[in-house]
Design a protein around this motif. Structure first.
Motif, PDB file in Angstrom:
ATOM      1  N   ALA A 125       3.674   1.843  -3.386  1.00 39.95           N
ATOM      2  CA  ALA A 125       2.005   2.118  -4.431  1.00 39.95           C
ATOM      3  C   ALA A 125       1.639   3.256  -3.777  1.00 39.95           C
ATOM      4  O   ALA A 125       1.368   4.372  -5.309  1.00 39.95           O
ATOM      5  CB  ALA A 125       0.948   0.947  -4.953  1.00 39.95           C
ATOM      6  N   ASN A 134      -5.717   1.102  -1.619  1.00 37.36           N
ATOM      7  CA  ASN A 134      -4.823   0.547  -1.459  1.00 37.36           C
ATOM      8  C   ASN A 134      -4.380  -0.997  -0.819  1.00 37.36           C
ATOM      9  O   ASN A 134      -3.940  -2.422  -1.905  1.00 37.36           O
ATOM     10  CB  ASN A 134      -3.512   0.982  -1.794  1.00 37.36           C
ATOM     11  CG  ASN A 134      -2.170   1.511  -2.654  1.00 37.36           C
ATOM     12  OD1 ASN A 134      -3.653   2.567  -3.824  1.00 37.36           O
ATOM     13  ND2 ASN A 134      -1.919   2.421  -2.479  1.00 37.36           N
ATOM     14  N   ILE A 188      -0.311  -1.475  -8.854  1.00 41.32           N
ATOM     15  CA  ILE A 188      -2.012  -0.636  -8.308  1.00 41.32           C
ATOM     16  C   ILE A 188      -1.523   1.085  -8.037  1.00 41.32           C
ATOM     17  O   ILE A 188      -2.402   1.983  -8.752  1.00 41.32           O
ATOM     18  CB  ILE A 188      -1.838  -1.002  -7.067  1.00 41.32           C
ATOM     19  CG1 ILE A 188      -1.797  -2.398  -6.847  1.00 41.32           C
ATOM     20  CG2 ILE A 188      -2.334  -0.351  -5.690  1.00 41.32           C
ATOM     21  CD1 ILE A 188      -1.850  -2.992  -5.475  1.00 41.32           C
ATOM     22  N   ALA A 190       0.666  -1.353  -0.177  1.00 40.55           N
ATOM     23  CA  ALA A 190       0.476  -0.044  -0.096  1.00 40.55           C
ATOM     24  C   ALA A 190       0.252   0.769  -0.332  1.00 40.55           C
ATOM     25  O   ALA A 190       0.477   2.580  -1.039  1.00 40.55           O
ATOM     26  CB  ALA A 190      -1.383   0.063   0.615  1.00 40.55           C
TER      27      ALA A 190
END
Length: 329
Positions: A128, A260, A198, A125
């Motif tokens: 990205a 994400n 992502i 997360a």
């Protein structure tokens, strides 16, 4: 004879107010104002504290696992009922030795797998989000500042990416990627793919926000002043515009992280995430779908982990947005 000094008392210091000594008025920086606003938002602070605790837990997952759990991939067949193929005891085998129970397949410690799964989810997360922010800020600011054909070209690219089926592309890409790439192997390759996919498909959202802000800022007086002093376009973009875009960039980066996390969980659920036995929250949910009717605890635990993490980031992001709003009180 009375002197002027005795009459007016100008040589005497002014008396302090009844409430105590007078205090000089101190100015507050924008950062201090934002922090004062954020401190008043108890819900956002609670979300921020949970986020910090989650990050600490992910960083120190090996230590916490050794103190309160068991090695993440260590099987415990003695915790599985051989007749039913389910954890012994109630609530998925929760006990003093296994705080969150064991998985029904191998009897591995769910507590340790949740901690290590947090590492995967948060790493993907954050990385990205960094990819999205870098690409979105640079291209969004360029589109807003230069306008004309540059704006048209970048905006069309944004429209195409926003309409692209990200999940299907990720699944197709993972299926053709080798097991080793650029020194990465196994789950490392899968994580790199998740970060790039992502992050790449997420930049148009922040790109549109930055573009709109840049369109407004490029007409401001400080930009005209810099241009009149001979500053080039690159200098104006990175030294004049971007410092004024820090607040929306920071807010969006905070809000895109939970998105994400959900994307990583969804891809892992569909089999496009990290490879087993590397733990992942989405992968645990996928395994739980086969037995949730007889052992719902194994689905509830990773589901709650995702829910609490996403909720905490969203609450903190909303509070940060309000705190950085120049029109706020």
């Amino acid at each position: 004879m009375t002197t002027p000094t005795e009459t007016t008392g100008s040589a005497r210091p002014e008396a302090a107010p009844a409430g105590g000594p007078s205090k000089s008025i101190q100015g507050r920086s924008p950062g201090r104002i934002a922090w004062d606003r954020l401190k008043r938002d108890k819900v956002a602070l609670a979300g921020g504290i949970v986020v910090i605790l989650l990050i600490i837990a992910a960083i120190f997952a090996p230590l916490l696992s050794s103190l309160f759990g068991h090695p993440v991939d260590e099987p415990h067949p003695d915790q599985i009922n051989p007749d039913l193929g389910l954890p012994k005891g109630s609530f998925g085998g929760m006990s003093g030795d296994f705080l969150l129970g064991v998985d029904p397949t191998f009897g591995r410690d769910v507590f340790s797998r949740i901690l290590y799964g947090a590492r995967i989810s948060l790493t993907v997360a954050f990385l990205a989000a960094a990819v999205s922010v870098v690409i979105g800020v640079v291209l969004g600011a360029a589109a807003g500042y230069f306008g004309r054909w540059v704006d048209s070209a970048i905006s069309r690219v944004m429209d195409v990416l926003l309409a692209f089926p990200q999940l299907l592309f990720s699944i197709a890409l993972v299926s053709v990627m080798p097991d080793s790439l650029l020194g990465l192997t196994g789950s490392g390759v899968r994580m790199a793919i998740l970060v790039l996919v992502i992050g790449f498909f997420g930049w148009p959202y922040i790109g549109r926000i930055v573009r709109g802000q840049a369109l407004s800022l490029r007409e401001r007086e400080f930009v005209d002043a810099a241009r009149s002093l001979g500053a080039g376009s690159i200098h104006i973009l990175f030294r004049e515009l971007l410092p004024n875009l820090v607040a929306p960039i920071l807010v969006y980066a905070t809000l895109i992280i939970p998105t994400n996390i959900l994307s990583e969980a969804a891809l892992s659920f569909l089999g496009a995430g990290v490879k087993p036995p590397t733990p992942s929250w989405g992968q645990m949910l996928s395994d739980a779908t086969k037995i949730y009717q007889v052992d719902p605890t194994y689905m509830v635990v990773p589901g709650l982990a995702i829910f609490i993490t996403v909720l905490a980031f969203n609450l903190f992001g909303d509070g940060l947005r309000d705190a950085l709003d120049p029109k706020g009180n």
